[in-house]
Write an enzyme that holds these catalytic residues in place. Structure first.
Site, PDB file in Angstrom:
ATOM      1  N   GLU B 262      46.069  44.512  42.075  1.00 55.19           N
ATOM      2  CA  GLU B 262      46.735  43.308  42.744  1.00 55.19           C
ATOM      3  C   GLU B 262      46.120  42.837  44.170  1.00 55.19           C
ATOM      4  O   GLU B 262      46.129  41.429  44.239  1.00 55.19           O
ATOM      5  CB  GLU B 262      48.535  43.249  42.757  1.00 55.19           C
ATOM      6  N   GLU B 291      40.726  37.904  37.178  1.00 54.91           N
ATOM      7  CA  GLU B 291      40.657  39.232  36.514  1.00 54.91           C
ATOM      8  C   GLU B 291      39.481  39.815  37.033  1.00 54.91           C
ATOM      9  O   GLU B 291      39.693  41.228  37.299  1.00 54.91           O
ATOM     10  CB  GLU B 291      40.886  39.272  35.114  1.00 54.91           C
TER      11      GLU B 291
END
Lengths: 494, 494
Positions: B262, B291
């Site tokens: 994250e 991503e």
């Protein structure tokens, strides 16, 4: 036209939900936001305010209001509140709204430094501009509502009571105080000085106790949170109410009584009529009504003899040490103490109204033009001396202490004392209706009081203005003699 | 017309700020909201979405777009993104948008029970309706954009790459995997089994370590928070980014690697070009690009030999016990392990693409009409067996495992593997540009990698589509051979 009313309901629901989003973002900013998010947060809130204003002032609203028909007391009141909100919103030119937002923000920032330096001159020019714009706003709202300029501002915080109602009530309180305060001080001097509670009070134990007490008063944590913030408040929404407090391991009273106060606000939000959720009539009745709910819990119920008998052993169990300081009489000595001071937020319940009366008179004079910003420090000090017999040593302990005026809030101050008086009146009526009330409080059981408040106040939403709400709940409009009777019982009995 | 472009910029800034408010309310719902707030939260978000859509589709936007002129590469790209966003928004009739929201929400709720009961029939009718509406949406977007229906959906998640690009890349990976996976498994079998880290891992120590590592990677907590949620995610806004994880005192890897993942997302948001804050071109380039940033941190950097040499002693210092399990080789054995499994979110980096390839093929067939919902379980099981040589024992471990389709997200899945491949390609280019990169990582220093990513990816905003972004950063469009080379180095060297 029912269709027009239905359209208005849909529109006002959107406005209310936008308001809920703003409320959550305000909570976030106060309770959890990292400092670096402040600038963007300001912009997010400005966009939401702007959209809300656009929804409220769109031409379609005036058209729908012209033909809307509502049936039944609740919908009638709802439609009236819609008309009022629209009238107030369209009364203010966008340029004035924007100039006000800028001036308030600039003055508030300036004020932080001015207060820290006790230097009124530093903020005076910015405050002058704020007052100028507030006068303009008051005049525009007055023209739209038919109220006097100051009443038109006051209505923004509390509907259904005017300065003409407030003035004699405050004058009478001033007379009462001149007699009562020296007597209360003398009686207090005669009693043994209360023993401080033995600290320290570990923060985790305070948190657990505060949460437990909030639940006991009636807050359901599936619909609420308790967090920390520099300035405690109650925010959020009726189904997700957020209260905050601050902890200090040298004192448990600050956090605990603060949480009980905010729990009173929170119960009001939780008890609003869900059938009118997101409608103007489903909201709380105003700031004075709201303050009555925090104070009836904190001041009336939780500092009562009955509740002190309950909370003493709870505190002792949580923090240990010698049991004697937790005796009800000692807690009463600690938590029910009159003491003249310069700072409003530190004031006890007897002297607090003096702080409010001073501000009410000064802000009315500022809006009315009888007083100018230059004259404020002198007028403050003179008024303070007349009410409480002491002269502030500097403006930080005088006219610079509160954020309100420096952030453009004029007409708000009376709510504190109207709320305190209403709390006493409601408590007296509740005791008359519920003979078991104090017995139950002495067992830590708030159910009867809470249910009574839900029926008489919370569940009424904004259907009634302040005086009518009190009339319906207690059989009479605001009657300050219930408050002075409460103070006599608490502070003037030897 | 520069005035028209300026008006558009002001409008898109309002839309972006509304989006930030939504993002914060989503974070709140996932991280701190009491359960009782859910219903009102849904309504708040619906109002904000509706207002955002109204701002984007107002007639003034089409007028301004018709005459707007922008100068310079950034503003040109910004105007193009505005045109695309507007074209996509007006392509969808309000009735379709509303029906989609209802169908997605109904299906998602149904899916929760269906998955718990491994009962596809329970959700099939609701999913059929979701697919029907997605086909309609895809057709409408296709007509507006000139893309194929599936590409038009995919573009909603990642611009600048099409199914025609993806198909051969995925086919080649399938071939690679058929050879590589058994070899990696065989090599792994030959090595001694790694020793588990000695637990338990107290949550408070994990929290401190995770925060410390996030800061080390480059997250500045004056502009960020780290909290807990059931499903870890990165939300918030560029100046107030909110990441979450979940803790389990039996394992530190889950929380720590999750936080590192994250943090990769968070650094992207933090590094977006502030000169174009609140403008379309100032946003992240898409979900595959996003991503790539989480995976370059988690998979490429933090599971590298270099970083394992750093993190081992840190973990040992935090949790104590025997030092041997914290040796880099043992950590590599634990954190770089291939293992065929049925569940995508538990998959290792070598088998993960197989899960994505299956979903990409099935969702294309669903949107294209070659596959119907009834045929989904059989097609899933057949495809899964063909890719990974095992047949799911039930649909909970098959086509019911992911929320995506059941919530109306079609075209999203490829982003996971495109991101993984892009991460390998970017890491290879970064290593070529920065010879000291691994030495620095072995000292826990992410500065060179972070600065490189900021220049090549974060700071580029949405100026470039996916392929062009890679071309500018690495000299070539997506080249999966960098990813397979990475896997060979990591898993196929004896």
């Amino acid at each position: 036209m029912t269709a027009a009313y239905d359209r208005l309901k849909a529109r006002f629901a959107r406005i209310a939900l936008l308001g809920q989003a703003q409320s959550m973002l305000h909570w976030d900013a106060a309770a959890v936001m990292p400092a670096g998010g402040a600038e963007a947060r300001g912009e997010q809130l400005a966009v939401l305010s702007g959209l809300s204003h656009e929804l409220l002032t769109a031409p379609q609203v005036a058209e729908d209001l012209a033909s809307a028909e509502a049936h039944g007391a609740w919908d009638d009141a709802n439609l009236t509140l819609m008309r009022d909100a629209h009238a107030r919103a369209v009364a203010l030119p966008t340029a004035l709204v924007e100039a006000t937002a800028r001036a308030n923000s600039a003055c508030e920032q300036r004020w932080r430094t001015a207060r820290a330096n006790a230097d009124f001159a530093m903020v005076a020019p910015a405050l002058k501009e704020v007052v100028r714009l507030q006068r303009e706003t008051a005049a525009a709202l007055s023209a739209a509502t038919g109220l006097s300029p100051y009443d038109a501002l006051m209505e923004g915080y509390q509907r259904g009571i005017t300065a003409a109602d407030v003035e004699p009530i405050f004058a009478a309180y001033e007379t009462f105080l001149a007699d009562a305060l020296p007597r209360a001080e003398a009686l207090q001097m005669q009693r043994p000085r209360p023993v401080p509670l033995p600290g320290p009070f570990p923060i985790a134990a305070q948190q657990a106790l505060c949460r437990d007490m909030a639940e006991r008063v009636g807050l359901d944590f599936t619909h609420a949170r308790l967090d920390e913030s520099t300035h405690p408040f109650c925010g959020g929404t009726p189904t997700d109410v957020r209260i905050t407090t601050r902890y200090n391991d040298a004192s448990v009273a600050q956090a605990l009584l603060g949480v009980l106060h905010e729990t009173g606000h929170a119960l009001y939000e939780r008890g609003l009529p869900s059938a009118f959720a997101h409608q103007p009539v489903g909201e709380a009745a105003g700031m004075a009504a709201h303050e009555s709910q925090s104070l009836i819990i904190e001041m009336q119920a939780c500092r009562s003899d009955a509740f002190l008998r309950f909370i003493g052993p709870q505190l002792h169990a949580a923090f240990g040490g010698d049991a004697a300081p937790y005796a009800p009489d000692n807690l009463a000595g600690l938590w029910r103490r009159v003491e003249r001071g310069f700072i409003r937020v530190d004031a006890d319940e007897m002297t607090y109204p003096a702080h409010v009366i001073l501000r009410f008179r000064l802000e009315r004079a500022l809006i009315g033009g009888e007083l100018d910003v230059e004259g404020l420090p002198a007028a403050w000090n003179e008024g303070f001396a007349s009410l409480l017999g002491m002269t502030p040593p500097d403006d930080a302990r005088g006219c610079l202490q509160d954020i309100h005026w420096h952030d453009g809030a004029f007409g708000y101050f009376p709510s504190y004392t109207l709320g305190a008086m209403a709390a006493a009146q409601l408590m007296r009526a509740a005791r008359a209706d519920l003979p078991e009330l104090d017995t139950r409080l002495s067992g830590g059981d708030f159910t009867p009081l809470r249910e009574w408040l839900r029926a008489k106040v919370h569940g009424q939403g904004s259907r009634l203005g302040f005086q009518d709400l009190l009339r319906a709940a207690t059989g009479k409009p605001l009657d300050p003699s219930d408050f002075t009777a409460h103070l006599r019982d608490r502070y003037l009995v030897a």
